[in-house]
Design an enzyme around this catalytic site. Structure first.
Site: not given
Ligand SMILES: Cc1cc2nc3c(=O)[nH]c(=O)nc-3n(C[C@H](O)[C@H](O)[C@H](O)COP(=O)(O)OP(=O)(O)OC[C@H]3O[C@@H](n4cnc5c(N)ncnc54)[C@H](O)[C@@H]3O)c2cc1C
Length: 463
Positions: A26, A28-29, A186, A315, A330-331
């Site tokens: 993953g 992401g953030f 939003e 998440d 995100a934080q």
């Molecule tokens: C529309 C929206 C608005 C938001 N606004 C805010 C905001 O204003 N402020 C804030 O703080 N937070 C906000 N958030 C929440 C924030 O974006 C998430 O909390 C954050 O992205 C979580 O980070 P993460 O690294 O856990 O997951 P993510 O950033 O979601 O990254 C997960 C990654 O894992 C990959 N993945 C998933 N399953 C697999 C797999 N089986 N194999 C390989 N890769 C995989 C995905 O492709 C993705 O790239 C928002 C979320 C959304 C959807």
């Protein structure tokens, strides 16, 4: 070999004196921030994501409402880690794990052995057991989702213009947003902006400003995670934009062209889903315990029970601090990612791992073109609403965007649309079908009396 402190973690690779392999699932953030921090250590990192890009999700709604283009808020993962020689990137999907063998199996058929595994696969929409609603009420999580929402919203106005020209009337342009969290607020504010401000001079037969935007929330107030005072301010600011906020409204069915809310049928040219979130199924695939939202309960050192070599972040993780759940934003995801690197560095140095502490700097959500609410907790405590909160929101989002080019491009787009009242990304791509449009055109307009009037007293914002 370094002297190990009591309580330090014994990882076989470290004991054997070879470079540990860190597998991150993953990008992401959490995953990106872990990879960038880990790249400074003597470890070999493989970062796997099923997409080739990192998405800055907080600005997805601006892609969905044509303010920004996808490339403004997304960046190829490969280019983010380009200069980190010990990081390799694979576009693939993890589908299974053998925890005893420390091996991950990928969709392509490949398998990868690891010494450390970090899971940061994020979350997805939850339709509370009604996955069939997804086709009629898309949620917003990926660039693809944002483009589909943009297609539907812009198409609704185009179809109405054509219908008006052909028949002299068109179905009511009701846009229904289900879920009054930050994303729902939003989206509702931005739909109202595009209809009432940005497109008002662009059509010859319809008046886009006549569009109705309804925000439906099942709970007693919108922005439930914010202080009550900011929820009230958000309702007032949405009302100024003409968004109708209805709280205490349970949506019981979603169909093409309408939703059932309480006892009523509510016609809807475009329905959007911002009501439920479910962790990635990857937690369950680990074969470890998950909570009802599919998240993996983890310790203060971000490990699931019995697995000090596995970290679960962002998440996908369920962790409490001070009696409250660390929120899925995100934080904490970024902070967890960096903390994983810190703990692996401590393992390498034979030190005891330090525990994770979430440093909460506050929350903010925008409401249309010039307003927002902000619950600031650092560097000072304040509750702002309106224009100052919006300026704070702009500044912080520019700061956290990845890539100098993206920051510059987004800043330019914002300044341009602020002063010229135009959006640059108003493109309809893909199919020209709108679910339910044909039914709506053959129905009589919804009588005024059937309008939704179920909001809790004092919570209804529309006048
Ligand atoms: C529309 C929206 C608005 C938001 N606004 C805010 C905001 O204003 N402020 C804030 O703080 N937070 C906000 N958030 C929440 C924030 O974006 C998430 O909390 C954050 O992205 C979580 O980070 P993460 O690294 O856990 O997951 P993510 O950033 O979601 O990254 C997960 C990654 O894992 C990959 N993945 C998933 N399953 C697999 C797999 N089986 N194999 C390989 N890769 C995989 C995905 O492709 C993705 O790239 C928002 C979320 C959304 C959807």
């Amino acid at each position: 070999m370094a002297q190990r402190a009591a309580g330090s973690i014994a990882i076989p690779a470290i004991i054997e004196g070879r470079r540990p392999r860190v597998l991150i699932i993953g990008g992401g953030f959490a995953g990106i921030h872990a990879a960038l921090a880990l790249a400074k250590l003597p470890v070999d990192i493989t970062l796997i994501d099923r997409r080739n890009h990192f998405t800055f999700q907080p600005l997805l709604y601006q892609v969905a409402l044509a303010v920004l283009s996808p490339a403004n808020i997304a960046q190829p993962i490969r280019s983010i880690v380009r200069k980190k020689q010990n990081v390799e990137v694979l576009m693939d999907e993890a589908i299974r794990f053998d925890l005893d063998a420390r091996r991950a199996y990928l969709k392509s058929g490949a398998m990868i052995d690891y010494d450390y595994l970090m899971l940061s696969a994020g979350a997805t929409h939850s339709y509370f057991g009604h996955d069939e609603w997804a086709q009629y009420a898309p949620g917003l999580k990926t660039i693809e989702d944002a483009l589909e929402i943009r297609r539907r919203v812009l198409l609704a106005f185009e179809l109405a213009e054509r219908q008006m020209l052909e028949t002299g009337s068109h179905p009511p342009l009701n846009f229904v947003v289900i879920g009054g969290g930050p994303t729902g607020v939003e989206l509702a504010g931005a739909i109202s902006d595009i209809a009432k401000i940005y497109m008002r001079h662009d059509f010859r037969h319809i008046n886009p400003a006549m569009a109705r935007v309804l925000l439906l929330e099942g709970g007693p107030r919108i922005l439930a995670a914010y202080p009550e005072e900011l929820s009230r301010k958000a309702v007032q600011q949405l009302a100024r934009l003409g968004v109708e906020v209805h709280t205490g409204v349970q949506v019981t069915d979603v169909k093409p062209g309408y939703v059932i809310a309480g006892e009523r049928r509510l016609d809807s040219v475009v329905t959007l889903w911002a009501a439920g979130v479910q962790a990635s199924p990857l937690g369950k695939l680990l074969g470890l315990e998950t909570d009802r939202r599919g998240r993996v309960p983890i310790s203060k050192t971000l490990n699931p029970p019995g697995h000090s070599e596995i970290f679960v972040c962002g998440d996908l993780a369920s962790i409490e601090q001070g009696g409250h759940e660390v929120p899925g934003v995100a934080q904490p995801a970024m902070q967890m990612g960096k903390h994983v690197a810190r703990m692996i560095a401590q393992d390498l140095a034979g030190k005891t791992r330090t525990t994770f502490h979430y440093f909460d700097k506050g929350d903010m959500a925008t409401i249309g073109r010039m307003a927002a609410v902000a619950n600031i907790k650092w560097p000072f405590r304040a509750r702002w609403s309106g224009y100052p909160a919006w300026v704070a929101w702009l500044t912080i989002h520019i700061y956290f965007l990845i890539g100098f080019r993206n920051r510059l491009a987004v800043l330019f787009e914002w300044v341009w649309s602020y002063f010229t009242f135009t959006y640059g990304a108003r493109l309809i791509t893909g199919s020209h079908d709108l679910p339910g449009w044909n039914d709506l055109t053959s129905r009589k307009p919804e009588p005024e009396a059937a309008r939704l009037e179920t909001a809790a007293p004092g919570a209804r914002a529309a006048s």
